[in-house]
Design an enzyme around this catalytic site. Structure first.
Site, short mmCIF file in Angstrom:
data_model
loop_
_atom_site.label_atom_id
_atom_site.label_comp_id
_atom_site.label_asym_id
_atom_site.label_seq_id
_atom_site.Cartn_x
_atom_site.Cartn_y
_atom_site.Cartn_z
N GLY A 1 49.77 47.93 40.70
CA GLY A 1 49.01 47.09 39.66
C GLY A 1 49.44 47.61 38.30
CG ASP B 1 42.04 52.93 41.09
OD1 ASP B 1 41.67 52.00 40.02
OD2 ASP B 1 42.71 52.66 41.73
CG MET C 1 38.87 47.26 39.12
SD MET C 1 40.62 46.86 38.47
CE MET C 1 40.82 45.13 39.26
NE ARG D 1 43.06 49.52 45.64
CZ ARG D 1 42.83 48.73 47.13
NH1 ARG D 1 42.19 49.40 48.01
NH2 ARG D 1 43.32 47.65 47.24
CD GLN E 1 37.42 47.92 35.24
OE1 GLN E 1 36.69 48.69 35.66
NE2 GLN E 1 37.28 46.81 36.06
O1 F6P Z 1 44.74 50.75 41.50
C1 F6P Z 1 44.53 49.81 40.56
C2 F6P Z 1 43.45 48.67 40.89
O2 F6P Z 1 43.04 47.94 39.55
C3 F6P Z 1 42.36 49.09 41.48
O3 F6P Z 1 41.26 49.76 40.87
C4 F6P Z 1 41.96 47.59 42.09
O4 F6P Z 1 40.88 47.80 43.60
C5 F6P Z 1 43.03 47.26 42.46
O5 F6P Z 1 43.96 47.86 41.76
C6 F6P Z 1 43.21 45.68 42.23
O6 F6P Z 1 44.51 45.36 42.54
P1 F6P Z 1 45.33 43.72 42.43
O7 F6P Z 1 45.50 43.63 41.12
O8 F6P Z 1 46.18 43.73 43.41
O9 F6P Z 1 43.84 42.71 42.69
#
Ligand code: F6P
Length: 413
Positions: A35, A163, A205, A207, A308
């Site tokens: 991400g 994160d 967010m 995780r 974010q």
């Molecule tokens: O790891 C970064 C993050 O933004 C997490 O906080 C979140 O759970 C995840 O990536 C979201 O990922 P995606 O952009 O694939 O939905």
């Protein structure tokens, strides 16, 4: 016209530098994986500047690890085409979350990458004469980098994630920008919540780590913070709201980390994506609805989501990312392949990637930030009322004082 003496010296030095560069021309590869987050471009710029001064050619692979395999996708980066990107969000190279190279499933499940794909990437890297490949990514991306390393590809890691859940480094870049975004959201929710006497729930967010919720909750004046590391109950959350009402505060701000489990231990997920990696989200809405049902107060949820991850990096992230970019080149220079740059204030250092991805860094429920938050009256849903967060230190201090007094008496003072 005769050249001046100083011009001659400069020209000679320039020619010497050029011939050095020709003879010793080496290449550094760079990619941004997983991400995106604010500060990726600042790392790229820092790396390109440092590498260019040292005479490296920089090959930027596109769409993360995807760009390494066929169809091969890359661009040559130089000071000119990376100029002006220090404060830009996103990544000029593009990024892929998982994709064909996905090496993780959940918190600790590792997937073995297809050997043919790794062989293809290795061949491409060798043909491009890459001396070191700088992989900018979080835990999942660095797990991919580790497999590349084990297959003979010289990698260097740079810790990136909003994160902040990578162990071995106090900060990954992107975290500070995410907190700034969540804090700004809380400031805004504060005024509207107080005007209407509502409970506002902000889902952030992070995780499986509660760092964003914890830090933005403290910085934004949250009243309740729910994080994965501290089990909580609805009864305790409602007790805090009642307590505030009794104090004359008709509104409450609740910060919910997307990875906090429901009482009973259920993780709230949106859907499964490629390689069965779950996308978290939805807990905030459940919390708001339950508060409304139980208490008859108006409760609404705002999900901050990808906001974010967007926008300009904070000054802290720009400085950190620039340092990471420069030091990643140093690690290539020193041939410290398989290492990841780290920042444990005040030093930028490095550690083996294999150690950095060994476990996630999560919030310590007994750590100083949680203790301070509790001292400020912030509830974590683990108790129904205010409890002294310092009993341990109080007991210790008392014991120390008694020991000192006894020693003083014995010494006749
Ligand atoms: O790891 C970064 C993050 O933004 C997490 O906080 C979140 O759970 C995840 O990536 C979201 O990922 P995606 O952009 O694939 O939905």
């Amino acid at each position: 016209m005769a050249a001046s003496r100083s011009n001659l010296t400069t020209n000679k030095a320039h020619t010497q530098q050029q011939s050095y560069m020709k003879k010793n021309r080496r290449s550094i590869g760079v990619l941004t994986s997983g991400g995106d987050c604010p500060g990726l471009n600042a790392v790229i710029r820092g790396l390109v500047k440092t590498a260019s001064y040292l005479g490296y050619r920089v090959v930027g692979f596109e769409l993360g690890f995807e760009g390494l395999a066929n169809p091969l996708r890359y661009q040559i980066l130089d000071m000119k085409n990376t100029s002006g990107i220090l404060n830009q969000g996103g990544t000029i190279l593009g990024a892929t979350n998982k994709g064909r190279f996905g090496a993780t499933k959940g918190i600790s499940d590792r997937i073995v990458i297809e050997p043919a794909l790794l062989a293809e990437a290795k061949k491409n890297i060798e043909e491009l004469e890459i001396d070191g490949l700088v992989c900018i990514g979080g835990d999942g991306s660095l797990a991919i980098a580790q497999q590349l390393l084990e297959n003979g590809i010289p990698v260097i890691g740079v810790p990136k994630t909003i994160d902040n859940d990578l162990s071995s480094t106090a900060f990954s870049f992107g975290f500070d920008s995410a907190i700034a975004c969540a804090t700004d959201a809380l400031d805004r929710l504060h005024t509207t919540a107080s005007s209407h006497g509502r409970v506002m729930v902000l889902e952030v967010m992070g995780r499986h780590a509660g760092w964003i919720a914890l830090h933005s909750g403290i910085a934004g004046g949250g009243d309740v913070i729910l994080i994965p590391e501290i089990p909580w109950t609805f009864e305790n959350v409602c007790a805090k709201i009642v307590h505030r009402q009794n104090m004359g505060k008709q509104f409450t701000l609740v910060v919910v980390a997307e990875g906090a489990e429901l009482p009973g231990g259920t993780l709230v997920v949106q859907e499964s994506v490629i390689n069965a990696q779950v996308r978290l989200g939805g807990l905030g809405e459940i919390v708001a609805k339950e508060i409304q049902t139980r208490m008859g107060v108006e409760a609404q949820c705002v999900v901050l989501g990808q906001l974010q991850r967007g926008g300009s990096p904070t000054p802290f992230d720009r400085a950190l990312a620039s340092q990471y970019g420069a030091h990643s080149v140093r690690l290539v220079e020193e041939e410290r392949f398989g290492e990841m740059v780290t920042y444990n204030p005040p030093h930028v250092g490095s550690i083996a990637i294999s150690k950095a991805i060994h476990r996630l860094s999560t919030v310590d429920p007994q750590g100083s930030a949680v203790v301070a938050a509790k001292a400020l009256g912030i509830a974590f849903g683990d108790t129904s009322g205010y409890t002294n967060p310092f009993p341990q230190s109080h007991v210790l201090a008392k014991a120390e004082a008694e020991k000192y007094n006894r020693a003083s008496m014995n010494s006749g003072l």
